[in-house]
Design an enzyme around this catalytic site. Sequence first.
Site, PDB file in Angstrom:
ATOM      1  N   PHE A 135     -22.682  34.704   5.767  1.00 48.85           N
ATOM      2  CA  PHE A 135     -23.812  34.401   4.879  1.00 48.85           C
ATOM      3  C   PHE A 135     -24.885  35.457   5.115  1.00 48.85           C
ATOM      4  O   PHE A 135     -25.534  35.473   6.164  1.00 48.85           O
ATOM      5  CB  PHE A 135     -24.357  32.997   5.198  1.00 48.85           C
ATOM      6  CG  PHE A 135     -25.118  32.357   4.077  1.00 48.85           C
ATOM      7  CD1 PHE A 135     -24.469  31.678   3.062  1.00 48.85           C
ATOM      8  CD2 PHE A 135     -26.499  32.423   4.036  1.00 48.85           C
ATOM      9  CE1 PHE A 135     -25.166  31.068   2.028  1.00 48.85           C
ATOM     10  CE2 PHE A 135     -27.215  31.818   3.014  1.00 48.85           C
ATOM     11  CZ  PHE A 135     -26.548  31.142   2.001  1.00 48.85           C
ATOM     12  N   LYS A 138     -36.233  32.789   5.627  1.00 49.49           N
ATOM     13  CA  LYS A 138     -34.776  32.914   5.482  1.00 49.49           C
ATOM     14  C   LYS A 138     -34.067  32.009   6.486  1.00 49.49           C
ATOM     15  O   LYS A 138     -34.613  31.617   7.507  1.00 49.49           O
ATOM     16  CB  LYS A 138     -34.335  34.365   5.710  1.00 49.49           C
ATOM     17  CG  LYS A 138     -35.139  35.403   4.954  1.00 49.49           C
ATOM     18  CD  LYS A 138     -35.078  35.221   3.458  1.00 49.49           C
ATOM     19  CE  LYS A 138     -35.944  36.274   2.764  1.00 49.49           C
ATOM     20  NZ  LYS A 138     -36.508  35.800   1.513  1.00 49.49           N
ATOM     21  N   ASP A 139     -32.806  31.720   6.178  1.00 46.94           N
ATOM     22  CA  ASP A 139     -31.997  30.848   7.023  1.00 46.94           C
ATOM     23  C   ASP A 139     -31.815  31.436   8.412  1.00 46.94           C
ATOM     24  O   ASP A 139     -31.821  32.659   8.602  1.00 46.94           O
ATOM     25  CB  ASP A 139     -30.608  30.644   6.406  1.00 46.94           C
ATOM     26  CG  ASP A 139     -30.650  29.784   5.158  1.00 46.94           C
ATOM     27  OD1 ASP A 139     -31.687  29.149   4.923  1.00 46.94           O
ATOM     28  OD2 ASP A 139     -29.653  29.756   4.424  1.00 46.94           O
ATOM     29  N   ARG A 140     -31.609  30.536   9.377  1.00 42.17           N
ATOM     30  CA  ARG A 140     -31.279  31.001  10.730  1.00 42.17           C
ATOM     31  C   ARG A 140     -29.821  31.444  10.795  1.00 42.17           C
ATOM     32  O   ARG A 140     -29.528  32.544  11.243  1.00 42.17           O
ATOM     33  CB  ARG A 140     -31.521  29.883  11.758  1.00 42.17           C
ATOM     34  CG  ARG A 140     -31.110  30.279  13.177  1.00 42.17           C
ATOM     35  CD  ARG A 140     -31.320  29.160  14.171  1.00 42.17           C
ATOM     36  NE  ARG A 140     -30.377  28.075  13.986  1.00 42.17           N
ATOM     37  CZ  ARG A 140     -29.152  28.042  14.527  1.00 42.17           C
ATOM     38  NH1 ARG A 140     -28.730  29.056  15.253  1.00 42.17           N
ATOM     39  NH2 ARG A 140     -28.364  27.015  14.320  1.00 42.17           N
ATOM     40  N   LYS A 178     -20.249  29.181   5.553  1.00 48.35           N
ATOM     41  CA  LYS A 178     -20.782  29.538   6.876  1.00 48.35           C
ATOM     42  C   LYS A 178     -19.829  29.135   8.001  1.00 48.35           C
ATOM     43  O   LYS A 178     -20.247  28.558   9.008  1.00 48.35           O
ATOM     44  CB  LYS A 178     -22.160  28.905   7.106  1.00 48.35           C
ATOM     45  CG  LYS A 178     -23.266  29.438   6.209  1.00 48.35           C
ATOM     46  CD  LYS A 178     -24.612  28.913   6.657  1.00 48.35           C
ATOM     47  CE  LYS A 178     -25.722  29.379   5.741  1.00 48.35           C
ATOM     48  NZ  LYS A 178     -27.054  28.921   6.180  1.00 48.35           N
TER      49      LYS A 178
END
Length: 724
Positions: free
Chosen positions: A96, A262-264, A90
């Site tokens: 990502f 989900k990821d930020r 990242k």
Amino acid sequence: MNTGQGKFGARKSTWGSVNRGGGWNQGEFRASSRGGFWGRSRGGHKGVPRNNQPWKSKPNRDMPGKRLSEEEIAVTQYMSDHKGFNGIIKSRYSDFQVSEINEKGEVAKLTDLTVPEPPEEDSVDEDEELFSKYNLEILPIETWDNINKLLMTAQPTDEKVEIDVTGMTKEQRTKIHDAVKKAFTDAIVGSTVTVDDKKFVRFERYRKGVRIDNRVKWNWPGEYLYFIVYKENCDTMDAAVRIAERLRLNIKPSMIGYAGTKDRRAKTSQWFSLRKVDPRRAAAASAPGLRLGNYSFGHATLKLGMLRGNQFRIALRNVTADDSVIEHACALLRDRGFVNYYGLQRFGVRRDTPTYVIGRKLLQGNFRDAIELILEEREGELSEALRLYRSSGPQRAARALPRRAGRHIEVRLLKALAKAPNDLLGALNKISRNTRLLYLHSYQSLVWNKAVSERLQKFGKQPVAGDLVPLTKVTNEVFAEELVGGMESDGDDDEAEQKDDQSATATPNTDKSDKDSKTDKVPVKILTQEDIDSGRYTIFDIVLPLPGYNIEYPPNMRDFYEEQLKKDDLTLELRHKIKSYSMSGAYRAVAARAAALRWRAVRYSDAGADLLRSDWDELNQRQLHGIIPDGKYKALLLTMSLPASCYATMALRELLKVDTSCDSQAAQNNYHLAAGHGDKHEENHSEVNKNENGVEKRKMEDEYIMEVKKTKASVGENYSSGNQ
């Protein structure tokens, strides 16, 4: 009771002492024994950390201090012993990318922004139109006449027409409302009332102050609208809040269904669901960095856990290893898998107060300590309110809250405490059920991480007698508590949760069979030496439990679990006198393997260039030019699919043999400066990366300026014309 004092010990309120009844006695301010909050010394300047680098003047998010490391969450073991290599995870959030895989095995991909056309209503001829307007199958002609008379009077009237519907079903009452609404539109307002144990449908002429019946006839092919949400640098819960705000339909974020979070710091695509929301209106929620499309319909809301897994597309930058080293490491990851640890995301970003510490306090029943930890002073838009809470109490803090800060759980806590300082459970119940469960599950996850590290150290990477294998398919992280009620309620979500929890507080959880009977126990087999000798099982078949009352502990690890929980003054069953804080437990596979793992090494020179095409890039036919044959740096591009609740960062940790924490990765992100030695082109890209990938932010801002008028004109007018 042990309060768990120590590094994360109990803390008294700094503006008063705690009385026996659980409330506060206001008193003089007491400074923290640690010399101030959030790592500042008592004489430190507000807003300036110890490295003398000033905070941004208007932070958009709470500013964490030093982040958690893997060692602090017991992530210590590997499945392979190959030599790792350097690669930055990242470096930019576009490196990502995550696409959800639903229960059918379909991968979420934004490919179509087209809003579906509304279904055509059945046409009727003129003779049928009159009958259709006054449906005599629904109401007799006398009732229709009485309703019509409400409109015939010259002056507004308070008269009402009431129809006794006692004994009718909700479906039958809805038909009456729909028939009258079709005949008189908004000129007549309908409602259902109860008088002396009888139920009536009441109709009256519309006048100011009378609530309009906003129910509309739903002709779409399913009760729930499904759509794919593509988002950039925005996590799932933030996306739900933004969509709810833009729809302006009194929809709460908790009424938006989704199968996983989900990821930020990524570009992600996943399915959302909404009940009876016109897709033309939903399309208006699209904005730069948050796109809605691929609309469809179904008959059930999406709930957490309703997914098969996620597909990941990842770019690792500044890879320094030879291609042969990369090939060997990737092949081992494919064949031997990785330890299925819970990653750092599970435990929050605050090193001084991880989410598992708050979860431990809740499980212990130390509600005061849990609240104090959640409301710890820190930088961000709530900093002044949190400071006042420490110095002056919840009433002063609540008055200092920013206007548009309602999405923070701290806001709900402070408002509740301002109204009822002694009602600690009531304040905690103002936090959504799923948020409270995140704290509790975080503690269980830490115990699981410790257990799997101990299991691998003690017995190695092969099955041994005393291990557990499930006799049915086990999906990672299916907690019974999480699935009760799902993510959506037809009524007021907060009120429903509050009622559930209040009823739980009134009744001690003494009947063990009560909840056990509602949750089927997952059958497991305890392996014998004969099973081991048969060779039928591998490490990928072995599961370890997250502690709770509805699981089986493996005989070869039971003492370890008991010891860990006893340290925190907890028992193996994790039962609580308040039912909503009792944990049933779950099972999780010790090791996991990536499916469809593919990789390739590429070269690039521009540290700010995109190396992966996103759904939005492909939809707009945007080509990337960052990958060049003779580039200065090497990157490794990976594609893989993982089961639900598996952490891609843990797979990358196995591959690289590095700490995946943000601090560790950020420390490597100035590689292009070191190589450029003052090159202005490289320095510019350093500033881009230091400011949360400023190129992407500026691109989104420019896109917003260009599209805001088009959005209002096209989407707004289309929806208006569609409703006429």
